[in-house]
Design a protein around this motif. Structure first.
Motif, PDB file in Angstrom:
ATOM      1  N   TRP A   1     -16.442 -12.392  14.389  1.00  0.00           N
ATOM      2  CA  TRP A   1     -16.630 -10.964  14.623  1.00  0.00           C
ATOM      3  C   TRP A   1     -15.825 -10.425  15.785  1.00  0.00           C
ATOM      4  O   TRP A   1     -15.139  -9.410  15.657  1.00  0.00           O
ATOM      5  N   THR A   2     -15.928 -11.043  16.938  1.00  0.00           N
ATOM      6  CA  THR A   2     -15.311 -10.455  18.133  1.00  0.00           C
ATOM      7  C   THR A   2     -14.288 -11.366  18.785  1.00  0.00           C
ATOM      8  O   THR A   2     -13.526 -10.916  19.619  1.00  0.00           O
ATOM      9  N   GLY A   3     -14.300 -12.619  18.431  1.00  0.00           N
ATOM     10  CA  GLY A   3     -13.445 -13.586  19.093  1.00  0.00           C
ATOM     11  C   GLY A   3     -14.220 -14.300  20.184  1.00  0.00           C
ATOM     12  O   GLY A   3     -15.230 -13.796  20.684  1.00  0.00           O
ATOM     13  N   LEU A   4     -13.758 -15.491  20.521  1.00  0.00           N
ATOM     14  CA  LEU A   4     -14.438 -16.312  21.514  1.00  0.00           C
ATOM     15  C   LEU A   4     -13.367 -16.970  22.374  1.00  0.00           C
ATOM     16  O   LEU A   4     -12.492 -17.668  21.867  1.00  0.00           O
ATOM     17  N   PHE A   5     -13.388 -16.701  23.674  1.00  0.00           N
ATOM     18  CA  PHE A   5     -12.408 -17.244  24.620  1.00  0.00           C
ATOM     19  C   PHE A   5     -10.972 -16.935  24.181  1.00  0.00           C
ATOM     20  O   PHE A   5     -10.082 -17.767  24.256  1.00  0.00           O
ATOM     21  N   GLY A   6     -10.776 -15.719  23.696  1.00  0.00           N
ATOM     22  CA  GLY A   6      -9.446 -15.285  23.295  1.00  0.00           C
ATOM     23  C   GLY A   6      -9.011 -15.767  21.918  1.00  0.00           C
ATOM     24  O   GLY A   6      -7.871 -15.547  21.514  1.00  0.00           O
ATOM     25  N   PHE A   7      -9.885 -16.403  21.176  1.00  0.00           N
ATOM     26  CA  PHE A   7      -9.561 -16.922  19.842  1.00  0.00           C
ATOM     27  C   PHE A   7     -10.410 -16.195  18.809  1.00  0.00           C
ATOM     28  O   PHE A   7     -11.619 -16.112  18.934  1.00  0.00           O
ATOM     29  N   LYS A   8      -9.757 -15.631  17.782  1.00  0.00           N
ATOM     30  CA  LYS A   8     -10.467 -14.968  16.695  1.00  0.00           C
ATOM     31  C   LYS A   8     -10.321 -15.822  15.446  1.00  0.00           C
ATOM     32  O   LYS A   8      -9.217 -16.088  14.990  1.00  0.00           O
ATOM     33  N   GLU A   9     -11.446 -16.255  14.923  1.00  0.00           N
ATOM     34  CA  GLU A   9     -11.487 -17.123  13.744  1.00  0.00           C
ATOM     35  C   GLU A   9     -11.220 -16.309  12.483  1.00  0.00           C
ATOM     36  O   GLU A   9     -11.549 -15.128  12.416  1.00  0.00           O
ATOM     37  N   ILE A  10     -10.601 -16.944  11.502  1.00  0.00           N
ATOM     38  CA  ILE A  10     -10.437 -16.328  10.187  1.00  0.00           C
ATOM     39  C   ILE A  10     -11.339 -17.066   9.205  1.00  0.00           C
ATOM     40  O   ILE A  10     -11.818 -18.157   9.477  1.00  0.00           O
ATOM     41  N   ARG A  11     -11.551 -16.457   8.070  1.00  0.00           N
ATOM     42  CA  ARG A  11     -12.405 -17.059   7.046  1.00  0.00           C
ATOM     43  C   ARG A  11     -11.670 -18.227   6.390  1.00  0.00           C
ATOM     44  O   ARG A  11     -10.559 -18.064   5.893  1.00  0.00           O
ATOM     45  N   THR A  12     -12.282 -19.402   6.418  1.00  0.00           N
ATOM     46  CA  THR A  12     -11.699 -20.589   5.797  1.00  0.00           C
ATOM     47  C   THR A  12     -12.775 -21.320   5.002  1.00  0.00           C
ATOM     48  O   THR A  12     -13.978 -21.122   5.223  1.00  0.00           O
TER      49      THR A  12
END
Length: 174
Positions: free
Chosen positions: A90-101
Motif C-alpha cells: 500500500w504505502t511502501g516500507l523503508f523506501g521499498f514498494k512491493e508489487i503483486r507477485t
C-alpha cells in the motif's frame, strides 16, 4: 463413571503441527525470495532474513512445546508478517514498494492460514489447571473460548479482505 479422568484431545497437537508447517512454508518462501534478489534491497533484505530465522525458531517452539505461548507467538508473527507485506504494497516500507507477485499472494494466504491455525491451537491447548476447574467454571471458560474462536475467525476474514484489497490495488500481475 470415573471422576477426575480426562481424555486428552489430539486437536491442539494437530493444530499446532499444521500451524507450524504453514509457518515453515512461509519462512521458506521468504528464504527463496531473499536468495533470489531481496537480499540486495537495503533494510528489506535483512528483514527477510530475520523473518526466516524467527519463523523457524517459532516453528521449533510450536513443535517442541505444548505451550499456548509458543502457538500464540507463532500466530502473532504470521499476522505481523502479513501486516508488513500489506504496508509494503500500500504505502511502501523503508523506501521499498512491493508489487503483486505469485510468491506474495501465496505467502499472504499461507500467513492467514498460519495465524488462524496457531491461534486456534493456542486456544485449544488445555492447561493442567483447567482440568481442576469446577463444572460451572469450565462452562464459563468454554463460553469465553467460543467468543475468542469467533474473534479469530473474524480477524482472519478481515485480514483476507484487506489482503484482497491490497492485491487489487497493487501494481503488477500475479
Amino acid at each position: 463413571m470415573v471422576v477426575g479422568r480426562h481424555r486428552k484431545s489430539k486437536t491442539p497437537g494437530r493444530l499446532r503441527v499444521a500451524g507450524a508447517a504453514l509457518l515453515a512454508v512461509s519462512a521458506c518462501i521468504h528464504l527463496a525470495l531473499y536468495l533470489t534478489g531481496y537480499r540486495s534491497i537495503p533494510t528489506i533484505g535483512w528483514l527477510f532474513l530475520l523473518q526466516v530465522v524467527v519463523g523457524f525458531v517459532l516453528v521449533a517452539g510450536a513443535l517442541a512445546t505444548q505451550s499456548r505461548l509458543a502457538a500464540a507467538a507463532g500466530a502473532a508473527f504470521a499476522l505481523s508478517t502479513l501486516g508488513c507485506y500489506l504496508l509494503a504494497v500500500w504505502t511502501g516500507l523503508f523506501g521499498f514498494k512491493e508489487i503483486r507477485t505469485r510468491a506474495g499472494i501465496a505467502a499472504g494466504l499461507i500467513e492467514v492460514a498460519a495465524f488462524a491455525t496457531l491461534a486456534l491451537a493456542a486456544l485449544a491447548t488445555r492447561d493442567a489447571r483447567q482440568a481442576n476447574l469446577g463444572t460451572r467454571m469450565r462452562a464459563g471458560v468454554r463460553a469465553a473460548g467460543s467468543m475468542v474462536i469467533a474473534a479469530v475467525g473474524a480477524v482472519s476474514v478481515l485480514v483476507l479482505v484487506l489482503f484482497g484489497v491490497a492485491l487489487a490495488s497493487a501494481a503488477g500481475s500475479p
